[in-house]
Design a protein around this motif. Sequence first.
Motif, short mmCIF file in Angstrom:
data_model
loop_
_atom_site.label_atom_id
_atom_site.label_comp_id
_atom_site.label_asym_id
_atom_site.label_seq_id
_atom_site.Cartn_x
_atom_site.Cartn_y
_atom_site.Cartn_z
N ILE A 267 1.17 -0.76 -0.15
CA ILE A 267 -0.47 0.22 0.10
C ILE A 267 1.20 1.03 -0.29
N GLY A 268 0.67 2.06 -0.52
CA GLY A 268 1.05 3.56 -0.77
C GLY A 268 0.77 5.27 -1.57
N GLN A 269 0.85 6.01 -1.13
CA GLN A 269 0.48 6.85 -1.41
C GLN A 269 0.80 7.55 -3.12
N LEU A 270 -0.31 7.90 -3.48
CA LEU A 270 -0.89 8.27 -5.34
C LEU A 270 -1.01 10.10 -4.94
N ARG A 271 -1.35 10.50 -5.16
CA ARG A 271 -2.22 11.99 -5.87
C ARG A 271 -3.42 12.66 -4.63
N THR A 272 -3.03 13.92 -4.01
CA THR A 272 -4.23 14.16 -3.49
C THR A 272 -5.39 15.38 -4.59
N PHE A 273 -6.12 14.55 -3.59
CA PHE A 273 -8.14 15.66 -4.93
C PHE A 273 -8.75 16.61 -4.25
N ASP A 274 -8.33 17.52 -4.79
CA ASP A 274 -8.70 19.08 -3.31
C ASP A 274 -9.84 19.59 -4.43
N GLU A 275 -10.92 18.72 -5.20
CA GLU A 275 -12.02 19.75 -5.93
C GLU A 275 -13.27 19.70 -4.80
N PRO A 276 -13.81 21.41 -4.58
CA PRO A 276 -14.36 21.40 -3.22
C PRO A 276 -15.89 20.63 -3.61
#
Length: 207
Positions: A74-83
């Motif tokens: 398991i690991g991190q990909l990216r962040t999504f911040d659409e309100p």
Amino acid sequence: MIESTPVSVDVLVLRFDPGARTVLLGVAPRAAEPFRGELALPGVLLGLGERLREAGTRAVVGKLGLPSAALTGIGQLRTFDEPSRDPRGPTLSIALWATANSAGEGVRWCTLDEVPPLAFDHNRIVADCAPLLADLLWRHVEFTAGLMGNGFTTAQALDATEALTGDRPYPANLGRTMERVPGLRRTAEHAAALPKGGRPPSLWRWD
């Protein structure tokens, strides 16, 4: 005073299916509103003091029903911040990858190029993260070992590469790439003989 924004953890769970000769993504129907009954990536809100891996494991176990022992990485990909990504209000979504070695029960597995309509912005998450997953293969040891398992053939490596990148590499080129992966080696073992004869494929294993 600025209010804090809740953080969700959404997981792209992948497994390699030798029979189907492809990489599959796990989704499941949501049990609660919003989008009750609609397919979605497994996701949870990050708990106070909880690490991302812990939340990701909790999401996979609780939403897909896979046992924690089935998770191989398991690991991190990216962040999504659409309100507007969540109808309940603004949330940040941290997308994780996870690899599994079991199909489980009640999980719907699909290829990355045939993902069904998903709740929230999960289709966008899959589309945006697909190139990142392709970049991890043969470059990130935990991801690659978790996806491929300890013993696999060059043909299976070609299948997995094609499933993630969309292109099937030349076997010799891929073999040279695999030889540079730390801990991965071509063994003197061979898989079962081919039905129509011919040289059986060699096996790759992790030290």
